[in-house]
Enzyme design. Sequence first.
Site, PDB file in Angstrom:
ATOM      1  N   GLU A  11      -6.337   5.241  17.517  1.00 39.52           N
ATOM      2  CA  GLU A  11      -7.713   5.160  17.033  1.00 39.52           C
ATOM      3  C   GLU A  11      -8.673   4.582  18.066  1.00 39.52           C
ATOM      4  O   GLU A  11      -9.856   4.914  18.058  1.00 39.52           O
ATOM      5  CB  GLU A  11      -7.771   4.351  15.742  1.00 39.52           C
ATOM      6  CG  GLU A  11      -7.090   5.056  14.597  1.00 39.52           C
ATOM      7  CD  GLU A  11      -7.217   4.337  13.272  1.00 39.52           C
ATOM      8  OE1 GLU A  11      -7.978   3.350  13.178  1.00 39.52           O
ATOM      9  OE2 GLU A  11      -6.559   4.764  12.316  1.00 39.52           O
ATOM     10  N   CYS A  43      -4.008   0.329   6.083  1.00 42.61           N
ATOM     11  CA  CYS A  43      -3.454  -1.024   6.145  1.00 42.61           C
ATOM     12  C   CYS A  43      -3.080  -1.408   7.576  1.00 42.61           C
ATOM     13  O   CYS A  43      -2.997  -2.596   7.887  1.00 42.61           O
ATOM     14  CB  CYS A  43      -2.259  -1.158   5.216  1.00 42.61           C
ATOM     15  SG  CYS A  43      -0.989   0.095   5.435  1.00 42.61           S
ATOM     16  N   ASN A  45       0.847  -1.189   0.000  1.00 42.34           N
ATOM     17  CA  ASN A  45       0.000   0.000   0.000  1.00 42.34           C
ATOM     18  C   ASN A  45       0.887   1.246   0.000  1.00 42.34           C
ATOM     19  O   ASN A  45       1.643   1.456   0.943  1.00 42.34           O
ATOM     20  CB  ASN A  45      -0.901  -0.037   1.245  1.00 42.34           C
ATOM     21  CG  ASN A  45      -1.632   1.253   1.495  1.00 42.34           C
ATOM     22  OD1 ASN A  45      -1.770   2.110   0.633  1.00 42.34           O
ATOM     23  ND2 ASN A  45      -2.121   1.399   2.716  1.00 42.34           N
TER      24      ASN A  45
END
Length: 175
Positions: free
Chosen positions: A157, A130, A122
């Site tokens: 996150e 990813c 990626n």
Amino acid sequence: MKHYRVIPSPLGEMLLRAEDDALTGLYFVGQKYFPQDVTQAGGAHSPRVLEESAAQMAEYFAGERQRFTIRLQMTGSPFQRSVWSELVKIPYGEIESYGRLAQRLGLPAGSARAVGAANSRNPVSIIVPCHRVISSAGDLTGYAGGLARKSALLALERPSSAPQQLELLDAELPQ
């Protein structure tokens, strides 16, 4: 013409690469698969997409942004592009396994490694998330920027529930 900009992040410097009005790369400096064609050439004016990308990345690391609105242009094989298209569907703060991604793509059993290989290539990490892909056992595996960075991104996150979610993911997988 390719344009580059190095930006700071809490996890180390990152390189932005753009062509025309699209972001074509976002890498941790020195990571696996770091582009070898980096030069400081590219004209006196950097494209607006580099400024927007730098601003959105700063917002992400400050915990103020969960979705990116940057135009991307990603080069890869049709298979890689299909995997990357699935990555952007993984919501902020969620995780997915390589095996489940393979299932979503309609691939035969045992395709998790092929998905992992495409995932590792990626060119626009974080924006195409990813880092949100883990093993079916809940282990942090395979991240071109390094497993410490992958862990830090997941903690950014979902700081309070990432471990519990890792345990739940394994329970949700078909036996």
